[in-house]
Design a protein around this motif. Structure first.
Motif, PDB file in Angstrom:
ATOM      1  N   PRO A 106     -16.120  12.472  13.544  1.00 15.81           N
ATOM      2  CA  PRO A 106     -16.487  11.994  15.465  1.00 15.81           C
ATOM      3  C   PRO A 106     -17.110  12.698  15.034  1.00 15.81           C
ATOM      4  O   PRO A 106     -17.576  14.222  15.064  1.00 15.81           O
ATOM      5  N   GLY A 107     -17.318  13.529  16.697  1.00 14.58           N
ATOM      6  CA  GLY A 107     -17.087  14.446  17.743  1.00 14.58           C
ATOM      7  C   GLY A 107     -15.777  15.437  18.490  1.00 14.58           C
ATOM      8  O   GLY A 107     -15.077  14.882  17.330  1.00 14.58           O
ATOM      9  N   HIS A 108     -16.584  15.744  19.277  1.00 13.95           N
ATOM     10  CA  HIS A 108     -14.973  16.536  19.600  1.00 13.95           C
ATOM     11  C   HIS A 108     -13.698  15.255  20.146  1.00 13.95           C
ATOM     12  O   HIS A 108     -14.271  14.752  20.490  1.00 13.95           O
ATOM     13  N   ILE A 109     -12.887  15.839  19.270  1.00 17.20           N
ATOM     14  CA  ILE A 109     -11.848  15.375  19.565  1.00 17.20           C
ATOM     15  C   ILE A 109     -10.732  16.159  20.487  1.00 17.20           C
ATOM     16  O   ILE A 109     -10.208  17.435  19.529  1.00 17.20           O
ATOM     17  N   GLN A 110      -9.784  16.033  20.772  1.00 11.73           N
ATOM     18  CA  GLN A 110      -8.714  16.598  21.776  1.00 11.73           C
ATOM     19  C   GLN A 110      -7.733  16.630  21.149  1.00 11.73           C
ATOM     20  O   GLN A 110      -6.234  15.872  21.437  1.00 11.73           O
ATOM     21  N   THR A 111      -7.294  17.418  20.031  1.00 13.30           N
ATOM     22  CA  THR A 111      -6.907  17.584  19.541  1.00 13.30           C
ATOM     23  C   THR A 111      -6.208  19.111  19.345  1.00 13.30           C
ATOM     24  O   THR A 111      -6.794  19.750  19.653  1.00 13.30           O
ATOM     25  N   PRO A 112      -4.740  20.029  19.262  1.00  9.21           N
ATOM     26  CA  PRO A 112      -4.697  20.798  18.816  1.00  9.21           C
ATOM     27  C   PRO A 112      -5.958  22.145  18.303  1.00  9.21           C
ATOM     28  O   PRO A 112      -5.668  23.255  19.147  1.00  9.21           O
ATOM     29  N   LEU A 113      -6.801  21.566  17.326  1.00  8.57           N
ATOM     30  CA  LEU A 113      -8.052  22.038  16.247  1.00  8.57           C
ATOM     31  C   LEU A 113      -8.555  22.464  17.068  1.00  8.57           C
ATOM     32  O   LEU A 113      -9.660  23.593  16.789  1.00  8.57           O
ATOM     33  N   GLN A 117       0.702  -1.192  -0.119  1.00  2.95           N
ATOM     34  CA  GLN A 117      -0.054  -0.038  -0.013  1.00  2.95           C
ATOM     35  C   GLN A 117       1.136   1.384   0.111  1.00  2.95           C
ATOM     36  O   GLN A 117       1.775   1.828   0.712  1.00  2.95           O
ATOM     37  N   ILE A 118       0.300   2.260  -0.668  1.00  2.89           N
ATOM     38  CA  ILE A 118       0.787   3.510  -0.686  1.00  2.89           C
ATOM     39  C   ILE A 118       0.096   4.600   0.118  1.00  2.89           C
ATOM     40  O   ILE A 118      -1.048   4.712  -0.803  1.00  2.89           O
ATOM     41  N   VAL A 119      -0.177   4.855   1.274  1.00  3.89           N
ATOM     42  CA  VAL A 119      -0.991   5.712   1.840  1.00  3.89           C
ATOM     43  C   VAL A 119      -0.432   7.508   1.491  1.00  3.89           C
ATOM     44  O   VAL A 119       0.407   7.560   2.595  1.00  3.89           O
ATOM     45  N   VAL A 120      -1.559   8.355   1.207  1.00  2.87           N
ATOM     46  CA  VAL A 120      -1.437   9.596   1.692  1.00  2.87           C
ATOM     47  C   VAL A 120      -2.461   9.697   2.299  1.00  2.87           C
ATOM     48  O   VAL A 120      -3.518   9.520   2.454  1.00  2.87           O
ATOM     49  N   VAL A 121      -1.550  10.892   3.373  1.00  7.70           N
ATOM     50  CA  VAL A 121      -2.686  11.410   4.018  1.00  7.70           C
ATOM     51  C   VAL A 121      -2.240  13.142   4.249  1.00  7.70           C
ATOM     52  O   VAL A 121      -0.816  13.238   4.515  1.00  7.70           O
ATOM     53  N   THR A 122      -3.711  13.814   4.013  1.00  9.96           N
ATOM     54  CA  THR A 122      -2.971  15.413   4.280  1.00  9.96           C
ATOM     55  C   THR A 122      -3.669  15.806   5.686  1.00  9.96           C
ATOM     56  O   THR A 122      -4.131  14.736   6.539  1.00  9.96           O
ATOM     57  N   GLY A 123      -2.671  16.839   5.809  1.00  5.35           N
ATOM     58  CA  GLY A 123      -2.954  17.275   7.157  1.00  5.35           C
ATOM     59  C   GLY A 123      -2.312  15.944   8.332  1.00  5.35           C
ATOM     60  O   GLY A 123      -2.173  16.236   9.503  1.00  5.35           O
ATOM     61  N   GLY A 124      -0.908  15.580   7.554  1.00  2.18           N
ATOM     62  CA  GLY A 124      -0.300  14.279   8.454  1.00  2.18           C
ATOM     63  C   GLY A 124       0.719  14.588   9.048  1.00  2.18           C
ATOM     64  O   GLY A 124       1.528  13.655  10.312  1.00  2.18           O
ATOM     65  N   SER A 125       1.163  16.050   9.753  1.00  2.00           N
ATOM     66  CA  SER A 125       2.381  17.014  10.098  1.00  2.00           C
ATOM     67  C   SER A 125       1.876  16.296  11.509  1.00  2.00           C
ATOM     68  O   SER A 125       2.613  17.123  12.344  1.00  2.00           O
ATOM     69  N   SER A 126       0.703  16.835  11.973  1.00  2.00           N
ATOM     70  CA  SER A 126      -0.146  17.503  12.971  1.00  2.00           C
ATOM     71  C   SER A 126      -1.037  16.584  13.337  1.00  2.00           C
ATOM     72  O   SER A 126      -1.952  16.051  12.962  1.00  2.00           O
ATOM     73  N   GLY A 127      -1.828  16.437  15.017  1.00  2.00           N
ATOM     74  CA  GLY A 127      -2.753  16.220  15.258  1.00  2.00           C
ATOM     75  C   GLY A 127      -3.482  14.434  14.617  1.00  2.00           C
ATOM     76  O   GLY A 127      -2.086  13.470  15.014  1.00  2.00           O
ATOM     77  N   ILE A 128      -4.213  14.403  14.567  1.00  2.00           N
ATOM     78  CA  ILE A 128      -4.754  12.689  14.074  1.00  2.00           C
ATOM     79  C   ILE A 128      -4.162  12.104  12.676  1.00  2.00           C
ATOM     80  O   ILE A 128      -3.839  11.397  12.934  1.00  2.00           O
ATOM     81  N   GLY A 129      -3.870  13.172  11.975  1.00  2.00           N
ATOM     82  CA  GLY A 129      -2.752  12.747  10.783  1.00  2.00           C
ATOM     83  C   GLY A 129      -1.347  12.510  11.154  1.00  2.00           C
ATOM     84  O   GLY A 129      -1.470  11.431  10.324  1.00  2.00           O
ATOM     85  N   GLU A 130      -0.784  13.233  11.569  1.00  2.00           N
ATOM     86  CA  GLU A 130       0.064  12.679  12.448  1.00  2.00           C
ATOM     87  C   GLU A 130       0.405  11.271  13.301  1.00  2.00           C
ATOM     88  O   GLU A 130       1.003  10.109  12.715  1.00  2.00           O
ATOM     89  N   LEU A 131      -0.242  11.148  13.343  1.00  2.00           N
ATOM     90  CA  LEU A 131      -0.849   9.705  14.243  1.00  2.00           C
ATOM     91  C   LEU A 131      -0.803   8.660  13.614  1.00  2.00           C
ATOM     92  O   LEU A 131      -0.397   7.655  12.995  1.00  2.00           O
ATOM     93  N   ILE A 132      -2.077   8.450  12.433  1.00  2.00           N
ATOM     94  CA  ILE A 132      -2.016   7.784  12.106  1.00  2.00           C
ATOM     95  C   ILE A 132      -1.411   7.395  10.693  1.00  2.00           C
ATOM     96  O   ILE A 132      -0.866   6.015  10.732  1.00  2.00           O
TER      97      ILE A 132
END
Length: 374
Positions: free
Chosen positions: A267-274, A94-109
């Motif tokens: 999702p509902g409210h997520i505990q991220t910097p956003l 697999q080659i997975v593209v993650v947008t907004g992947g440098s912080s928050g949920i994207g970074e964790l994924i």
């Protein structure tokens, strides 16, 4: 070594309606578990015509019908077999593209997928800080088609065609409608909505050609219901929900590529910097019925969806399943639900932390301006 001491508050922080539902799904709402109840009574000498046996059997039948219909609905959507599941996903291919992947949920994924020996491509305006060698970063403002088009060509040339696209990038302004500047609105719609169109235009054609791939759309409960001080954000997330549904039917009916899976995450409210500067009631009942999500919960849901290889919609936490019904309620009940959820007041005093533009200045200056205004 002494075991860590937990206060009562820390223990109850993890006790919410979602945990109760999870337990019930494996007990009172499980036909396999409930089947043991009438069997137990039969061993005590009761017959099938006795109420202690008849009633539980009726409950088991109702549960079996409910879960069976739900499972068949998913199989129908995914052209599945009642007897055989899909072949296991080969993560190494697999080659997975993650947008907004440098912080928050994207970074964790991104980091979680990298552990599975997946080639992860992160598209963001800021670089990702990681020790995983198989995460490749490309600077890209996903709200702009020209940048997405240029970067997509580099990705294909250097790594190959992506097989999974996770549209995760998001930004929130947290302003009342009249206070929104044109730049605010353009940024919100560009990052939260238009970016989905641009990445799909760039990467979807090859998936359709190969009749394989997976699109994961990270939306929000805000796309299902209106909230004060969230007009631009809510509108942008509502658009992604509609985009997801329309894309599913285009893949099924027009492109004839139902094998390309689509997953909508609401999702509902997520505990991220956003949303770190939002404010919610801290009493037990609110936290029990309207719990905030940890980023790891979202990451697990995304990876599970990829593993299952099914098109589906995921509502998290449990209360989000009932949000679409709010529009059908009488106005006084709808207003009561809005008040109960604190939806129209959570953004009061909000300070934008993530996705700040140059014209907004650094966060420290913004906080000083806010304190002066108060």
């Amino acid at each position: 070594m002494e075991a860590p001491a937990y206060t009562a508050g820390q223990v109850y922080d993890s006790f919410d309606i979602d945990l109760v539902i999870k337990v019930m799904n494996n007990t009172l709402l499980s036909p396999f578990f409930c089947f043991l109840i009438p069997v137990f009574f039969m061993f005590q000498g009761y017959t099938t015509s006795d109420l202690p046996v008849l009633v539980p059997f009726g409950w088991v039948g109702a549960l079996a019908a409910f879960w069976g219909l739900k499972w068949y609905s998913r199989l129908y959507r995914n052209q599945g077999s009642l007897l055989f599941g899909p072949a296991a996903l080969d993560w190494g291919e697999q080659i997975v593209v993650v947008t907004g992947g440098s912080s928050g949920i994207g970074e964790l994924i991104a980091n979680t997928l990298a552990v599975r020996n997946v080639t992860v491509v992160v598209l963001d305006v800021n670089p990702i800080v990681t020790e995983n060698y198989n995460i490749v970063y490309y600077k890209c403002d996903v709200s702009k088609w020209e940048e997405v088009e240029a970067v997509s060509k580099k990705i294909v040339e250097e790594l190959g065609h992506p097989t999974v696209l996770i549209n995760n990038a998001g930004v929130v302004q947290g302003k009342l409608l009249i206070d929104l500047s044109p730049e605010d609105v353009q940024q919100t719609i560009g990052v939260n909505t238009l970016a989905h169109f641009w990445t799909l235009k760039a990467f979807l054609p090859e998936m359709i050609k190969n009749k394989a791939g997976h699109i994961i759309t990270v939306s929000s409960v805000a796309g299902l219901v209106g909230m004060a001080q969230m007009t631009d954000y809510n509108a942008s997330k509502a658009a992604t929900i509609s985009l997801h549904e329309s894309l599913r039917y285009e893949l099924d009916k027009r492109y004839l590529a139902p094998e390309v899976r689509t997953t909508l995450l609401v999702p509902g409210h997520i505990q991220t910097p956003l949303f770190s500067t939002t404010h919610f009631p801290q009493n037990f009942l609110f936290k029990f019925f309207v719990p905030s999500l940890q980023p790891i919960t979202i990451a697990k849901a995304v990876i599970a969806a990829l593993d299952e290889q099914h098109s589906r919609t995921i509502y998290l936490p449990f209360y989000v399943n009932f949000v679409p019904v709010l529009r059908l309620l009488p106005s006084f009940l709808r207003d009561f639900a809005q008040w109960l959820s604190y939806a129209d007041y959570a953004m009061d005093g909000f300070v934008k932390v993530s996705g700040r533009r140059q014209d907004e200045g650094p966060l420290v200056k913004q906080e000083k301006q806010t304190s002066k205004a108060e």
